[in-house]
Scaffold this motif. Sequence first.
Motif, PDB file in Angstrom:
ATOM      1  N   ASN A  57       2.903  10.077  -9.961  1.00 39.93           N
ATOM      2  CA  ASN A  57       2.220  10.126 -11.257  1.00 39.93           C
ATOM      3  C   ASN A  57       1.480  11.431 -11.466  1.00 39.93           C
ATOM      4  O   ASN A  57       0.973  11.690 -12.540  1.00 39.93           O
ATOM      5  N   ARG A  58       1.392  12.265 -10.430  1.00 38.66           N
ATOM      6  CA  ARG A  58       0.634  13.515 -10.529  1.00 38.66           C
ATOM      7  C   ARG A  58       1.464  14.593 -11.189  1.00 38.66           C
ATOM      8  O   ARG A  58       2.528  14.953 -10.721  1.00 38.66           O
TER       9      ARG A  58
ATOM     10  N   ASP B 252       1.366   6.585  -6.905  1.00 41.56           N
ATOM     11  CA  ASP B 252       0.294   7.549  -7.185  1.00 41.56           C
ATOM     12  C   ASP B 252       0.787   8.985  -7.008  1.00 41.56           C
ATOM     13  O   ASP B 252       0.469   9.850  -7.812  1.00 41.56           O
ATOM     14  N   SER B 253       1.585   9.232  -5.978  1.00 41.76           N
ATOM     15  CA  SER B 253       2.070  10.596  -5.735  1.00 41.76           C
ATOM     16  C   SER B 253       3.076  11.035  -6.793  1.00 41.76           C
ATOM     17  O   SER B 253       3.216  12.224  -7.056  1.00 41.76           O
TER      18      SER B 253
ATOM     19  N   GLN C 118       2.181   1.671  -3.508  1.00 41.86           N
ATOM     20  CA  GLN C 118       1.120   2.154  -4.405  1.00 41.86           C
ATOM     21  C   GLN C 118       0.872   3.643  -4.187  1.00 41.86           C
ATOM     22  O   GLN C 118       0.714   4.401  -5.142  1.00 41.86           O
ATOM     23  N   ALA C 119       0.871   4.078  -2.927  1.00 43.03           N
ATOM     24  CA  ALA C 119       0.690   5.510  -2.633  1.00 43.03           C
ATOM     25  C   ALA C 119       1.863   6.313  -3.194  1.00 43.03           C
ATOM     26  O   ALA C 119       1.669   7.406  -3.733  1.00 43.03           O
TER      27      ALA C 119
ATOM     28  N   SER D 105       0.833  -1.214   0.000  1.00 40.63           N
ATOM     29  CA  SER D 105       0.000   0.000   0.000  1.00 40.63           C
ATOM     30  C   SER D 105       0.867   1.263   0.000  1.00 40.63           C
ATOM     31  O   SER D 105       0.524   2.242  -0.657  1.00 40.63           O
TER      32      SER D 105
END
Length: 103
Positions: A70-71, A67-68, A63-64, A60
Motif C-alpha cells: 500500500n506504500r 501494508d508493504s 497484513q504486513a 500477521s
Amino acid sequence: MVTATQLFEQFAGPPLNDEILTIPEVAALLRVAEKTVYTLAQRGEIPAFKVGGQWRFSRSAIQAWIDSHNRTPQGSDKPDASSTSSEGAPSAMKRAKTQRRHQ
C-alpha cells in the motif's frame, strides 16, 4: 482454581484459528478470486506455506504484505501497468517498442 485450558490460553495467546488463514479467507480479505491467491502463493509473491499439501497463510504476514504493497511515495502516481512489470521495470512490450525505435 485455574484450569489447564485457562493456563494455555493465558500463555499461548488467541486460538490459532484466527491466526492461520485459508485461501478462501485470504481471497475475501484481499477481495480477489481464490485462483488469484493460489497463483500468488505458487509464485511466492505472497507469504504462504503448505500444510498437508494445502496452502495456509499467517494473518500477521498477510497484513504486513498488504501494508508493504500500500506504500506509494506521496505526490506520485502508480506506474501504468502496461509500461512496467510488477517490479517497476519496463515491461517486455515497452522494451520491444523502444528497441524498434532505436534501430
